[in-house]
Design a protein around this motif. Structure first.
Motif, PDB file in Angstrom:
ATOM      1  N   ALA A 110       1.332  10.629  -2.092  1.00 53.40           N
ATOM      2  CA  ALA A 110       1.877   9.675  -3.368  1.00 53.40           C
ATOM      3  C   ALA A 110       3.425   9.138  -3.105  1.00 53.40           C
ATOM      4  O   ALA A 110       3.716   8.100  -3.430  1.00 53.40           O
TER       5      ALA A 110
ATOM      6  N   ILE B   1       4.456   5.262  -3.424  1.00 51.52           N
ATOM      7  CA  ILE B   1       5.312   4.746  -4.036  1.00 51.52           C
ATOM      8  C   ILE B   1       6.467   4.097  -3.411  1.00 51.52           C
ATOM      9  O   ILE B   1       6.889   2.780  -3.686  1.00 51.52           O
TER      10      ILE B   1
ATOM     11  N   VAL C  60       4.932   0.637  -2.192  1.00 52.09           N
ATOM     12  CA  VAL C  60       4.718  -0.488  -2.885  1.00 52.09           C
ATOM     13  C   VAL C  60       6.231  -1.025  -3.003  1.00 52.09           C
ATOM     14  O   VAL C  60       6.284  -2.624  -3.097  1.00 52.09           O
ATOM     15  N   GLN C  61       7.207  -0.596  -3.267  1.00 56.76           N
ATOM     16  CA  GLN C  61       8.758  -1.203  -3.168  1.00 56.76           C
ATOM     17  C   GLN C  61       8.880  -1.930  -1.765  1.00 56.76           C
ATOM     18  O   GLN C  61       9.303  -3.102  -1.776  1.00 56.76           O
TER      19      GLN C  61
ATOM     20  N   ALA D 126       6.135  -5.101  -1.637  1.00 51.29           N
ATOM     21  CA  ALA D 126       6.543  -5.958  -2.798  1.00 51.29           C
ATOM     22  C   ALA D 126       7.447  -6.886  -2.694  1.00 51.29           C
ATOM     23  O   ALA D 126       7.519  -8.044  -3.099  1.00 51.29           O
TER      24      ALA D 126
ATOM     25  N   ALA E  65       2.726  -6.498  -2.559  1.00 49.39           N
ATOM     26  CA  ALA E  65       2.436  -5.269  -3.050  1.00 49.39           C
ATOM     27  C   ALA E  65       0.918  -4.957  -2.951  1.00 49.39           C
ATOM     28  O   ALA E  65       0.153  -6.031  -2.782  1.00 49.39           O
ATOM     29  N   PRO E  66       0.520  -3.782  -3.114  1.00 55.58           N
ATOM     30  CA  PRO E  66      -0.753  -3.278  -3.088  1.00 55.58           C
ATOM     31  C   PRO E  66      -1.451  -3.828  -4.300  1.00 55.58           C
ATOM     32  O   PRO E  66      -0.743  -4.339  -5.266  1.00 55.58           O
ATOM     33  N   VAL E  67      -2.887  -4.085  -4.296  1.00 53.24           N
ATOM     34  CA  VAL E  67      -3.551  -4.802  -5.400  1.00 53.24           C
ATOM     35  C   VAL E  67      -4.469  -3.595  -6.132  1.00 53.24           C
ATOM     36  O   VAL E  67      -4.802  -3.645  -7.208  1.00 53.24           O
ATOM     37  N   HIS E  68      -4.415  -2.249  -5.384  1.00 48.95           N
ATOM     38  CA  HIS E  68      -5.154  -1.131  -6.222  1.00 48.95           C
ATOM     39  C   HIS E  68      -4.658  -0.066  -5.417  1.00 48.95           C
ATOM     40  O   HIS E  68      -4.232   0.197  -4.141  1.00 48.95           O
ATOM     41  N   ILE E  69      -4.409   1.046  -6.019  1.00 48.95           N
ATOM     42  CA  ILE E  69      -4.250   2.479  -5.774  1.00 48.95           C
ATOM     43  C   ILE E  69      -5.120   3.489  -6.313  1.00 48.95           C
ATOM     44  O   ILE E  69      -5.521   3.594  -7.630  1.00 48.95           O
ATOM     45  N   GLY E  70      -5.953   4.339  -5.718  1.00 44.26           N
ATOM     46  CA  GLY E  70      -6.604   5.349  -6.172  1.00 44.26           C
ATOM     47  C   GLY E  70      -8.095   5.066  -5.929  1.00 44.26           C
ATOM     48  O   GLY E  70      -8.558   4.541  -5.032  1.00 44.26           O
TER      49      GLY E  70
ATOM     50  N   LEU F 122     -13.250   1.849  -8.650  1.00 44.94           N
ATOM     51  CA  LEU F 122     -12.620   1.018  -9.849  1.00 44.94           C
ATOM     52  C   LEU F 122     -12.745  -0.492  -9.277  1.00 44.94           C
ATOM     53  O   LEU F 122     -12.484  -1.666 -10.113  1.00 44.94           O
TER      54      LEU F 122
ATOM     55  N   PRO G 108      -6.859  15.515   1.578  1.00 49.53           N
ATOM     56  CA  PRO G 108      -6.864  15.866   0.088  1.00 49.53           C
ATOM     57  C   PRO G 108      -5.592  15.530  -0.661  1.00 49.53           C
ATOM     58  O   PRO G 108      -5.951  15.302  -2.019  1.00 49.53           O
ATOM     59  N   ASP G 109      -4.365  15.434   0.017  1.00 50.76           N
ATOM     60  CA  ASP G 109      -3.219  15.142  -0.854  1.00 50.76           C
ATOM     61  C   ASP G 109      -2.735  13.899  -0.722  1.00 50.76           C
ATOM     62  O   ASP G 109      -1.603  13.254  -0.894  1.00 50.76           O
TER      63      ASP G 109
ATOM     64  N   LEU H 294      -3.613   9.394  -1.318  1.00 49.42           N
ATOM     65  CA  LEU H 294      -4.108   8.291  -2.190  1.00 49.42           C
ATOM     66  C   LEU H 294      -4.679   7.231  -1.230  1.00 49.42           C
ATOM     67  O   LEU H 294      -3.939   6.846  -0.275  1.00 49.42           O
TER      68      LEU H 294
END
Lengths: 282, 282
Positions: free
Chosen positions: B189, B193, B196-197, B200, B208-213, B217, B236-237, B239
């Motif tokens: 994570a 973060i 993204v910065q 962007a 920037a990304p279009v989706h996280i997670g 979805l 597992p830790d 995204l």
């Protein structure tokens, strides 16, 4: 001790929304004058809404150096906006004619980490060894998120923001140490991505998130049971987004049990002359 | 048709890492001269590594206007770096003396959306109605992520980046329409973060990304089965973080079955004079 996200000024302590709060004083200086004259003894959310509001902590000078180091080592939970000179109640970099003894609507006094009283001003309590610290709060970044059209669940649900103790350790300084407290706002992924960009631009009010997603990775056992504030709904298509929270320095200072510490009362902040719109460039 | 993330220049088509690739030509102009003279007929990853590389698409002028509108309406998957004038093989805004007929090491020719051949240059094929499009690619932003110390799983695993068709629809323009293709990079994570910065700041290379997670979805049924590229491990830790991908315009153009379309061969990009370090300010 009651810990409140005093920085979440979008949410008034009495449950009303900031956007619905009174805005008699669009001008920050006029707002402070009204507070100083005793004409404003309420929370400050919505007051002079274009302006940055700050959390207040006052410590004796013998602890001030360690606390300043603590803030500078932990800028995300403790974004220092200004530090006064010992014994000097003025904070000229934050606004014209500020007197920190009178310009906050209500103060809380702690001895050995225990709340012993609330006062309207510090005229009788002020000492020559007091140092005032003003820290940025999430009011300003929530303002930026709302301006960007990103819904805030705790605002929509009329609640205080959900806050959690984490297993993220702060960098210790002197007697000040302890875990970071975070606030959580659930968002759709696209909003979370924009929220990172928006808040990254304002490091003086907590900056970018510290975590997104699985709460257990930062030591939060049950997202439905916040340590402070209120639980909010997280929809299946949302991610929990976590920001460093201004409750962190409050908790750290109280745990250090200083002989004396004075803060603003929750929600009763210092209104500065700084403009929210200038924060990305400050 | 074989679709390849031709922009993921960190990963050479033959599986070697870009950082290990040859760097005979630190200078972009010299690299293009070598390509033009037939002295460089290999992929361009690692070539002039400080410089921006671009994806190439050449279309007849009757489709160019619609394709340009498509790119401008879908800047995340189709970040236009430059558009040539009809019949003019020069792209002066991208670099000194560029001749798009000769300055890419290998070209692919498609008729009615079907690959019909690969050529070393376009001297024999060039027409007065050809319009050249150069689009930004993920090379530059992967460069920025690696510079920031963020590990890229596909690089570490020696694979091509994982790409997926999504249910995110592009904005159609003339015959060009279809779903967005995304690339996925798993991250902790805190790195997500920061990613993204970092990304962007470079909208000209997908931004920037279009989706996280949660992949479902955005219409991805099975994250372990990418539509293009290679599956990578997600811890597992971590995204999954999704960026708009340069395969989107490739897929969209091929689906439109234009009478003629020419692209670079996967991994054989145009080396421009633009510097990666200038992208945040371009």
């Amino acid at each position: 001790m009651e810990l409140v996200d005093t920085g979440s000024a979008m949410q008034a302590p009495d449950g009303r929304r900031a956007v619905q709060a009174l805005d008699e004083f669009a001008n920050a200086w006029e707002a402070r004058q009204a507070i100083r004259a005793g004409r404003w003894r309420r929370h400050t959310s919505g007051l002079a809404p274009a302006h940055v509001q700050g959390n207040l902590a006052i410590l004796p000078v013998d602890l001030a150096s360690d606390f300043m180091r603590f803030c500078q080592s932990n800028p995300k939970p403790c974004p220092l906006l200004a530090v006064g000179q010992p014994g000097n109640p003025q904070l000229p970099t934050l606004g014209r004619d500020i007197d920190i003894r009178t310009d906050v609507p209500a103060y809380r006094v702690y001895r050995e980490g225990v709340l012993v009283g609330e006062v309207d001003d510090l005229k009788a309590l002020w000492r020559d060894d007091f140092v005032a610290f003003v820290l940025g709060c999430s009011f300003s970044f929530e303002h930026g998120l709302i301006d960007a059209g990103i819904p805030l669940r705790h605002v929509d649900e009329g609640k205080n923001v959900a806050m959690y103790r984490t297993n993220i350790q702060t960098v210790p300084a002197g007697p000040f140490h302890g875990p970071m407290v975070v606030s959580m706002r659930p968002m759709k992924a696209a909003d979370a991505i924009r929220a990172v960009q928006i808040t990254a631009r304002v490091p003086r009010v907590h900056g970018a998130p510290v975590h997104i997603g699985d709460p257990s990775l930062i030591g939060i056992a049950d997202i439905a049971r916040p340590d402070f504030g209120d639980a909010v709904r997280i929809a299946p298509d949302e991610l929990p987004v976590f920001w460093a929270c201004g409750v962190t320095p409050q908790a750290v200072v109280m745990a250090a049990r200083p002989a004396l510490c004075i803060t603003h009362a929750p929600g009763y902040m210092l209104v500065t002359d700084m403009l929210n719109r200038d924060l990305p460039f400050a």
